[in-house]
Design an enzyme around this catalytic site. Structure first.
Site, PDB file in Angstrom:
ATOM      1  N   HIS A  50     -35.354  24.223  42.399  1.00 41.44           N
ATOM      2  CA  HIS A  50     -34.793  23.473  41.263  1.00 41.44           C
ATOM      3  C   HIS A  50     -34.232  22.160  41.791  1.00 41.44           C
ATOM      4  CE1 HIS A  50     -32.276  22.656  37.663  1.00 41.44           C
ATOM      5  NE2 HIS A  50     -31.364  22.278  38.542  1.00 41.44           N
TER       6      HIS A  50
ATOM      7  N   GLU B  17      -0.165  59.432 -25.721  1.00 39.28           N
ATOM      8  CA  GLU B  17       0.411  58.302 -26.451  1.00 39.28           C
ATOM      9  C   GLU B  17      -0.621  57.720 -27.409  1.00 39.28           C
ATOM     10  OE1 GLU B  17       1.474  55.142 -23.846  1.00 39.28           O
ATOM     11  OE2 GLU B  17      -0.480  55.036 -22.877  1.00 39.28           O
TER      12      GLU B  17
ATOM     13  N   LYS C  97     -31.178  25.596  44.674  1.00 44.58           N
ATOM     14  CA  LYS C  97     -30.683  24.897  43.480  1.00 44.58           C
ATOM     15  C   LYS C  97     -30.117  23.544  43.905  1.00 44.58           C
ATOM     16  CE  LYS C  97     -27.235  25.512  39.804  1.00 44.58           C
ATOM     17  NZ  LYS C  97     -28.064  24.992  38.722  1.00 44.58           N
TER      18      LYS C  97
ATOM     19  N   ASP D  28     -31.341  22.896  30.868  1.00 52.07           N
ATOM     20  CA  ASP D  28     -30.801  21.923  31.814  1.00 52.07           C
ATOM     21  C   ASP D  28     -31.249  20.508  31.509  1.00 52.07           C
ATOM     22  OD1 ASP D  28     -29.223  21.169  33.886  1.00 52.07           O
ATOM     23  OD2 ASP D  28     -30.613  21.739  35.478  1.00 52.07           O
TER      24      ASP D  28
ATOM     25  N   THR E  82     -21.087  22.937  39.112  1.00 50.79           N
ATOM     26  CA  THR E  82     -20.033  23.400  38.208  1.00 50.79           C
ATOM     27  C   THR E  82     -19.550  24.796  38.624  1.00 50.79           C
ATOM     28  OG1 THR E  82     -21.124  22.207  36.420  1.00 50.79           O
ATOM     29  CG2 THR E  82     -19.439  23.791  35.792  1.00 50.79           C
TER      30      THR E  82
ATOM     31  N   HIS F 176     -33.116  17.754  40.483  1.00 50.89           N
ATOM     32  CA  HIS F 176     -32.943  16.737  39.444  1.00 50.89           C
ATOM     33  C   HIS F 176     -33.620  15.454  39.929  1.00 50.89           C
ATOM     34  CE1 HIS F 176     -29.875  18.646  36.704  1.00 50.89           C
ATOM     35  NE2 HIS F 176     -29.916  19.495  37.729  1.00 50.89           N
TER      36      HIS F 176
ATOM     37  N   GLU G 102      -4.560  58.593 -27.011  1.00 47.25           N
ATOM     38  CA  GLU G 102      -4.906  58.896 -25.627  1.00 47.25           C
ATOM     39  C   GLU G 102      -4.541  60.339 -25.275  1.00 47.25           C
ATOM     40  OE1 GLU G 102      -3.813  56.021 -22.765  1.00 47.25           O
ATOM     41  OE2 GLU G 102      -4.468  54.331 -23.980  1.00 47.25           O
TER      42      GLU G 102
ATOM     43  N   GLU H 245     -10.608  47.765 -23.581  1.00 46.16           N
ATOM     44  CA  GLU H 245     -11.915  48.412 -23.454  1.00 46.16           C
ATOM     45  C   GLU H 245     -12.565  48.727 -24.796  1.00 46.16           C
ATOM     46  OE1 GLU H 245      -8.587  51.472 -22.952  1.00 46.16           O
ATOM     47  OE2 GLU H 245      -9.035  49.426 -22.279  1.00 46.16           O
TER      48      GLU H 245
ATOM     49  N   ARG I 163     -13.887  45.423 -15.167  1.00 45.96           N
ATOM     50  CA  ARG I 163     -13.070  44.226 -15.267  1.00 45.96           C
ATOM     51  C   ARG I 163     -13.134  43.462 -13.946  1.00 45.96           C
ATOM     52  NH1 ARG I 163      -7.625  46.700 -18.220  1.00 45.96           N
ATOM     53  NH2 ARG I 163      -8.695  48.307 -19.426  1.00 45.96           N
TER      54      ARG I 163
ATOM     55  N   ASN J 160      -1.857  53.886 -28.652  1.00 42.72           N
ATOM     56  CA  ASN J 160      -1.790  52.435 -28.494  1.00 42.72           C
ATOM     57  C   ASN J 160      -2.129  51.817 -29.838  1.00 42.72           C
ATOM     58  OD1 ASN J 160      -1.144  51.972 -25.667  1.00 42.72           O
ATOM     59  ND2 ASN J 160      -3.109  52.946 -25.240  1.00 42.72           N
TER      60      ASN J 160
ATOM     61  N   ASP K 171     -23.207  30.344  43.054  1.00 40.54           N
ATOM     62  CA  ASP K 171     -21.774  30.104  43.129  1.00 40.54           C
ATOM     63  C   ASP K 171     -21.570  28.657  43.529  1.00 40.54           C
ATOM     64  OD1 ASP K 171     -18.890  31.235  43.323  1.00 40.54           O
ATOM     65  OD2 ASP K 171     -19.160  30.135  45.217  1.00 40.54           O
TER      66      ASP K 171
END
Length: 1137
Positions: A771, A324, A741, A572, A908, A773, A311, A332, A377, A326, A678
Site C-alpha cells: 500500500h 349509572e 503500509k 482511502d 493515525t 500514496h 350502564e 361512543e 379514539r 348518563n 499499529d
C-alpha cells in the site's frame, strides 16, 4: 290506564319517591305542543360541537358556537353560522362552565335551544334549569331527570325501586374516611369510589385493601372536586373482571321509550373508554333481553325523555348490575348510529321540538342490528410514556378513509395547535362491517393510513389492540389492557419523509450540516452510472474465501498468476482527496458496476479507519449500514477494512473484549479482510488486533507501517533488518497476508524492489500486499517495482480518484502490466467507464476536494514524511485559517516535531500527535531548539502528553529522553500494552443505557458504535431522530438542498421490505417555487395505499405554498399514470408549515 296511588298519613320517603316517579309518568299524558327549532347553540367544543352543527345544518337549523379565549383558532367555531366568545378572562375549562355567560349569549342572539354535547355542563341539572328559566330549550332530559340521574345515590335508589339489580353500595354519598371504612368492613374488599356527580372515570378509584383506603379516598375526592365542582363520592362493592355494557335509550315527551341495543365499553384504561363496540360480541341473547328490558324499565320509571345511556356491569357468572345513567349523548354514540341507522342527534332535536318517537319512525319492532361497528379514539397521548398527553403543532395530517369508515374530527388538521388545556381526543374513527372481525380489519386498515406528525398519538397502541387475538375473538373485560402489557410494545413511528423535509428546509435556510473547508460550487449534474449487466455478478475471490476459508484463500492469492489489485476508491482514496466525505449514496450507485466488471480484484477497501467516525460525525450515516448495503450489492469481491490494532477504529485504547467483539460484529456484517496495523508498529497492540480478527473468522493481513528509506544508509533506525525482523514476528503470530503500509508514499521504486524482494526471499509462501500514496508522483513506478519484486497485491484507486495524496492510478497499473507476467486481467475500457462516474461524482464534493487549495503532489514528502490523508487535511487547515502562505512552515515544523519525538512511525494516531505538535510550534512561532530549551515551561497539546505517557504504546527505540521526562514531570506513565489493564466492557449494560437514552431499537452494531465513539454516536442518534435517514438523499440535496420547483428522487429506505406498490421503489419530493416563507419550506410527499405504513413506498407531490392558515390548504388528489393490475396510487399534497 294510568293510576295514582296516594299514601295515607302524609308523604314519607317512600311516598315522595313514588309520587315523583309517577309525576314523571303522568307528565307523559299531557298535551305537548310541537314547536320547530330555528337556531341551536352547542355549549361545548371540539368534535361533538361539529357533530351537532352538521346535524342541524342537515335539518335546516342555524347554528351558534361558543369558544374560550384559548379556542380562538379551533375548527368548531369555523363550522358554525355564528360564534361568540365566552368566559373572557377565565381559565380554559372554566370558560365552558360559565353558565350565566352562555345563557346571556343565547338570549342575546335569539337561540331557541342549547345542546350540551358531552362533558362540561352536559349532566349539570342547574344548567338545564337555567336554560328552561331563560326560555331556551335544553336538548336533553328535563332538569329534574338530569338531577336524579346525576346523583348516583338517588339513581341507585330508583333502580332498586324499579326492580333493576344493582351492585351493593352506599345509600348516600360518603362524606368521610370513617364511613368508607365502615362500608368496607360490612361488604369486604375490593371496593370502588365513584364521583357522585359525574363520570368518565374521574373520581374513580379501586381499593383492594385497608392499606390503600385513605390514599384512594383522598385522590378520588380531589379528582371529583376538580372535575365536577363537588367532591361527593359514592362507594360500592367492586366487581372484578366485569364486562362494561351500556344500553342506548331514546324517550319522547309522551312517555314512549325505546332502546337501540347495547355497546360494549369494556376496553378501558384507568376507567377511561378506549375502544367501543356495538353490539357487544358473543353476548347471550337472553342476557341482552334482560339488559335492554331493565334499561327501558328504569327510563320509564323516571319519565326519561331524549337520549341517554343506562350502564351495567356483567360479572363472570353472567349476572348484570346497574351502575349509572348518563343523561346525555355519549362519545361512543356513533357505533349505535352505524348499526341501527338512527341519527341520534336528529332524534334529540326532533324530540325537543315535540315530536314523538312514532312520528320519527322509531318503533322498537323496527330497530334492528345491522352488522358490527367499532370506535376507537385517537388521542394526542404517547403510549411509550405512560400515555402522557402531547402538545404542539400538527405538521402533517392525513386521515384513513374508505368504505365503512366514519371520522368525527375537530382539531385534526395540518397546522392545528394541540392545547394542553383540554381533553386529548383528536379523532374518533368508526368502522362498520358485517361482523366483529370485519369491522376490526377495516378499522385497523384505516389507522394504518393515518399520518399525523408533530405530536405523538396512541395509534400504534390502538393497532395493537385491534390485532390482539383476544379482542378479535370478542370477549374482553375491563382488565384487558392491564393484563396484556404487550399492547404497549410499540413499533416506533419512523416519520422519515417529514423529517427529511425538515432537514431540507434546514439546509436551505442554514446551509450544510457538515463543516465546509473551502468555498467552492459543486456541480449541479448528477453522475451517470455505467450500464450494469443483468443477472448475478461473476465469481470472484470472495467465493474462494467463503468456500475454503482464510488459509486456502491466502494460498490461492499466492498461487495466482498475475498481479492482483485492491481498489481503495471506496475508502482511502476519498479519505485522502475529499476529506473522507464521500457518502454511502454515491458508493452504492457504482457498486453493482464494480461487482460485475471488476470481479478480478483482490479486494475493495471500503471500511474502517477514519471513515467509521466521519460517517456518523459529519455525514450522519451509520457506518455499519454502509457495510451491510455494499455487501448486498457486491457479493463476489472481498471487502477489506483498516483495523488500528488494539485501537480498533478509534483513536484511543479499548478493553480487549471490545476489540474482539468489534471484529466479530464486523465479520458478521460482511467484512472479509482485516488489515491490522499499529501507528508505532508496536507488536503487542498489533497481535491483539490480529487475534481478534482471526478469532472472528476473518482474513488477517498484518500491516507493517513504513517510514524512512531502506536504501538510505544514513537512515538506520528503520532499516531493512528492522522490517524483516518485524515481518518474522508477524508471520509467527499467524498472519495470513503480510502488508507494507506506506502511508506517506515514501517507498521509492528502488526501495520497493529491495524491501519486497527481501520479504519474498525470506517468506516465499506468504502473500505480500503493498500500500502506498502517490503524493510525490512516483506511486505507479513504485508499485510496478514491487510487483516485479514479488508482490502479489498492490493498492490502487480508479483514475479519477488517484494521484496526489491518494493511491496510484488503477488504469495506469492495468495498462502498464498488460502483456506482462503481472497482467491484472481487468479491462481498461471498464476502468475508463468506472473513472468517468467518479470524475463527475467528485465534482459533487468540490467543497472538500484537496485540489481547491492543492494543485499537485509534492516530492517534499520524502523530507517531511507527512501521510497522504494528513497532508491534505493540514493543507486545508492552513488555507482555511488564512495561513496558506505558511504551509511550507507547517511542513518544516512537522519535520522538526517528528525529530523531537524521536522519528516516529507516522500513521493515525501517531501522525496526529506529530501534526498537533507542528501546529503548536507554528502558532507559537517556535523552532525545535526553542521547544527543547523551554520544554518545561510550555503547555503542550494533550495528544502529545498522552503519547509520552504511553497511551498508544511504545515507539521503536523508546521514548525520547530527556524530552519525555521534562514534559511529563510527575504525571503517571503506562508500562506495556495500554489496553491490557482496562476492565472488560459491559455490553449488556451499555445496550440498556442506549435503549433508555434513545428510546429506539438498539442493534449490536449500535452498541459497538457507542463503544468506539460514545459522544459521536449519541449526537448521530439525536440528529437522525430529528432529521431522519438523510443517507437516502443524493449528495447535492444533502449538501445544498433542492432547487426551486425541483422534483427529485429519494432512494428507497434502507432495508425496507419491498412494498406491494404499483410504483417504482423510489420516492419523489417537490419543493414549491414559493418555498420561502418565514424560514420555512413548502414541500409535498406521496404514498401508495396498500403498503406497510411503517416503511412507506413512494413520495411524490405537487404543492404550492399557501399564506393562509394551514387548515385552509387543501391537497391534490389524482392518479399516477403508471398504475397497473388495478392498483391506484393516490396523490396527497402536504405542506411543511
Amino acid at each position: 290506564m294510568l293510576h295514582l296511588r296516594i299514601i295515607k298519613g302524609g308523604f314519607g320517603l317512600l311516598g315522595v319517591k313514588r309520587v315523583t316517579v309517577l309525576n314523571g309518568v303522568f307528565h307523559s299524558t299531557q298535551t305537548v305542543e310541537y314547536k320547530p327549532i330555528k337556531k341551536v347553540m352547542v355549549a361545548n367544543r371540539g368534535e361533538i360541537a361539529i357533530r351537532v352543527f352538521r346535524a342541524c345544518t342537515e335539518l335546516g337549523i342555524r347554528t351558534v358556537a361558543v369558544y374560550s379565549e384559548q379556542d380562538t383558532g379551533q375548527m368548531h367555531r369555523q363550522k358554525a353560522d355564528e360564534a361568540y366568545l365566552i368566559g373572557k378572562g377565565l381559565p380554559p375549562v372554566q370558560a365552558y362552565l360559565d353558565i350565566p355567560d352562555i345563557i346571556n349569549v343565547a338570549k342575546e342572539n335569539d337561540v331557541d335551544a342549547i345542546h350540551p354535547g358531552y362533558g362540561f355542563l352536559s349532566e349539570r341539572a342547574d344548567f338545564a334549569q337555567a336554560c328552561v328559566d331563560a326560555g331556551v330549550r335544553f336538548i336533553g332530559p328535563t332538569p329534574e331527570v338530569v338531577r336524579k340521574m346525576g346523583d348516583k345515590v338517588e339513581a341507585r335508589a330508583i333502580a332498586i325501586d324499579a326492580g333493576v339489580p344493582v351492585v351493593p353500595g352506599s345509600s348516600a354519598p360518603v362524606t368521610s374516611l370513617k364511613e368508607s371504612q365502615e362500608f368496607a368492613d360490612a361488604y369486604g374488599y375490593p371496593i370502588i369510589f365513584k364521583a357522585a356527580f359525574g363520570g368518565g372515570g374521574r373520581g374513580m378509584r379501586v381499593v383492594h385493601g385497608y392499606e390503600e383506603l385513605e390514599e384512594n379516598y383522598q385522590r378520588a375526592y380531589s379528582e371529583a372536586l376538580s372535575a365536577f365542582g363537588n367532591g361527593s363520592l359514592f362507594i360500592e362493592r367492586f366487581i372484578e373482571r366485569p364486562r362494561h355494557i351500556e344500553v342506548q335509550i331514546l324517550g319522547d315527551k309522551y312517555g314512549n321509550v325505546i332502546h337501540l341495543y347495547e355497546r360494549d365499553c369494556s376496553i378501558q384504561r384507568r376507567h377511561q373508554k378506549v375502544v367501543e363496540i356495538a353490539p357487544a360480541a358473543q353476548l347471550d341473547q337472553q342476557l341482552r333481553d334482560h339488559l335492554t328490558s331493565d334499561a327501558i324499565k328504569l327510563a320509564r320509571r323516571v319519565g326519561y325523555e331524549n337520549a341517554g345511556t343506562v350502564e351495567f356491569l356483567i360479572d363472570k357468572h353472567g349476572k348484570h348490575f346497574f351502575i349509572e345513567v348518563n343523561s346525555r349523548l355519549q362519545v361512543e354514540h356513533t357505533v349505535t348510529e352505524e348499526i341501527t341507522d338512527v341519527d341520534l342527534v336528529h332524534a334529540q332535536i326532533h324530540i325537543t321540538e315535540g315530536k314523538s318517537l312514532a312520528e320519527l319512525g322509531l318503533k322498537q319492532e323496527n330497530i334492528r342490528i345491522n352488522g358490527c361497528a367499532i370506535q376507537c379514539r385517537i388521542t394526542t397521548e404517547d403510549p411509550a410514556r405512560g400515555f402522557q398527553p402531547d402538545t404542539g403543532r400538527i405538521e402533517v395530517f392525513r386521515s384513513g378513509e374508505g368504505m365503512g369508515i366514519r371520522l368525527d374530527i375537530a382539531s385534526a388538521f395540518q397546522g392545528a395547535l394541540i392545547s394542553p388545556h383540554y381533553d386529548s381526543l383528536l379523532v374518533k374513527v368508526i368502522a362498520h362491517g358485517k361482523d366483529h372481525p370485519t369491522a376490526a380489519s377495516k378499522l385497523n386498515r384505516a389507522l394504518a393510513e393515518f399520518r399525523i406528525r408533530g405530536v405523538k398519538t396512541n395509534i400504534p397502541f390502538l393497532q395493537n389492540v385491534l390485532s390482539n387475538e383476544q379482542f378479535l375473538y370478542g370477549i374482553v373485560d375491563t382488565q384487558f389492557i392491564d393484563e396484556n402489557p404487550d399492547l404497549i410494545l410499540l413499533r416506533p413511528v419512523l416519520n422519515r419523509a417529514q423529517k427529511l423535509l425538515h432537514f431540507l428546509g434546514h439546509v436551505m435556510v442554514n446551509g450544510p450540516v457538515t463543516p465546509i473547508p473551502v468555498k467552492a460550487k459543486p456541480t449541479t449534474i448528477d453522475a451517470i452510472v455505467p450500464q450494469v449487466p443483468v443477472g448475478e455478478p461473476p465469481a470472484g475471490f470472495r467465493d474462494i474465501l467463503l468456500r475454503d476459508g482464510p488459509e486456502a484463500f491466502a494460498k490461492a492469492v499466492r498461487n495466482h498468476k498475475g498481479l492482483l489489485l485492491t481498489d481503495t476508491t471506496f475508502r482511502d482514496a476519498h479519505q485522502s482527496l475529499l476529506a473522507t466525505r464521500v457518502r454511502t449514496h454515491d458508493l452504492k450507485l457504482i457498486s453493482p458496476y464494480v461487482a460485475h466488471n471488476m470481479h478480478q480484484l483482490f479486494s475493495i477497501e471500503n471500511w474502517g479507519g477514519a471513515t467509521f467516525d466521519v460517517a456518523m460525525r459529519f455525514l450522519y450515516e451509520c457506518p455499519w449500514q454502509r457495510l451491510q448495503e455494499m455487501r448486498e450489492l457486491v457479493p463476489n469481491i472481498p471487502f477489506q477494512m483498516l483495523l488500528r490494532g488494539a485501537n480498533a477504529v478509534g483513536y484511543t485504547n479499548y478493553p480487549d473484549n471490545t476489540v474482539y467483539k468489534f471484529c466479530e460484529v464486523a465479520k458478521e456484517n460482511g467484512m472479509d479482510i482485516f488489515r491490522v496495523f499499529d501507528s508505532l508498529n508496536y507488536l503487542p497492540n498489533m497481535i491483539l488486533g490480529m487475534e481478534a480478527a482471526g478469532n472472528a473468522g476473518g482474513v488477517v493481513e498484518a500491516a507493517i507501517s513504513y517510514t524512512g528509506d531502506v536504501c538510505d544508509p544514513l537512515r538506520t533506525k528503520y532499516s531493512l533488518d528492522y522490517y524483516l525482523a518485524l515481518a518474522k514476528e508477524l508471520v509467527a503470530a499467524g498472519t495470513h497476508i503480510l502488508c507494507i503500509k506506506d502511508m506517506a508514499g515514501l517507498l521509492k521504486p528502488t526501495s520497493a524492489r529491495l524491501l519486497v524482494g527481501s520479504l519474498r526471499d525470506r517468506f516465499p509462501e506468504m502473500p505480500l500486499h503493498i500500500h502506498t500514496h502517490d503524493t510525490a508522483g512516483a506511486g505507479v513506478a513504485s508499485m510496478l517495482a514491487a510487483a516485479e519484486a514479488g508482490a502479489d497485491v498492490v493498492d490502487v484507486a480508479v483514475d479519477a480518484m488517484s494521484g496526489m495524496t491518494s493511491q496510484p492510478s488503477m488504469g495506469a497499473m492495468v495498462a502498464c502490466t498488460q502483456g506482462t507476467e503481472q497482467n491484472t486481467g481487468i479491462d481498461l475500457d471498464k476502468v475508463s467507464d468506472y473513472s468517468e462516474y467518479w470524475e463527475m461524482t467528485r465534482q459533487l464534493y468540490a467543497q472538500f476536494d484537496c485540489t481547491a487549495t492543492m494543485k499537485s503532489g509534492n516530492s517534499d514528502i520524502y523530507e517531511n514524511e507527512i501521510p497522504g490523508g494528513q497532508y491534505t487535511n493540514l493543507h486545508f487547515q492552513a488555507y482555511s485559517m488564512g495561513l496558506g502562505n505558511k504551509f511550507k512552515a507547517v511542513k518544516k515544523a512537522y519535520t522538526e516535531a517528528n525529530m523531537l519525538l524521536g522519528d516516529l512511525i507516522k500513521v493515525t494516531p501517531s501522525s496526529k500527535i506529530v501534526g498537533d505538535l507542528a501546529q503548536f510550534m507554528v502558532q507559537n512561532n517556535l523552532s525545535r531548539e526553542d521547544v527543547e530549551a523551554d520544554v518545561e515551561e510550555l503547555s503542550f497539546p494533550q495528544s502529545l502528553v498522552e503519547f509520552l505517557q504511553g497511551y498508544i504504546g511504545i515507539p521503536h527505540g523508546g521514548f525520547p529522553e530527556p524530552f519525555r521526562s521534562k514534559v511529563l514531570k510527575d504525571l503517571p506513565r503506562i508500562e506495556g500494552r495500554p489496553g491490557a489493564s482496562l476492565a472488560p466492557l459491559d455490553f449488556a449494560g451499555l445496550e440498556a443505557e442506549l435503549r433508555l437514552r434513545h428510546e429506539d431499537e438498539i442493534t449490536p452494531e449500535d452498541v459497538m458504535s457507542a463503544a468506539m465513539y460514545p459522544k459521536v454516536f449519541n449526537e448521530f442518534k439525536e440528529f437522525t431522530a430529528q432529521f431522519g435517514p438523510v443517507e437516502t438523499l443524493n449528495t447535492r440535496l444533502f449538501l445544498e438542498g433542492p432547487k426551486l420547483a425541483e422534483v427529485f428522487e429519494v432512494s428507497p429506505w434502507p432495508f425496507s421490505p419491498s412494498p406491494p406498490c404499483c410504483c417504482p421503489s423510489t420516492h419523489l419530493l417537490q419543493i414549491s417555487p414559493a418555498w420561502w416563507h418565514n424560514g420555512r419550506v413548502a414541500a409535498s410527499e406521496h404514498q401508495t395505499p396498500g403498503f406497510d405504513p411503517g416503511h412507506g413506498c413512494c413520495l411524490y407531490g405537487v404543492c404550492t405554498f399557501s399564506p393562509l392558515p394551514a387548515w385552509v390548504f387543501s391537497g391534490i388528489s389524482g392518479l399516477l399514470p403508471n398504475s397497473k393490475d388495478g392498483q391506484v396510487c393516490r396523490l396527497i399534497g402536504l405542506v411543511l408549515m
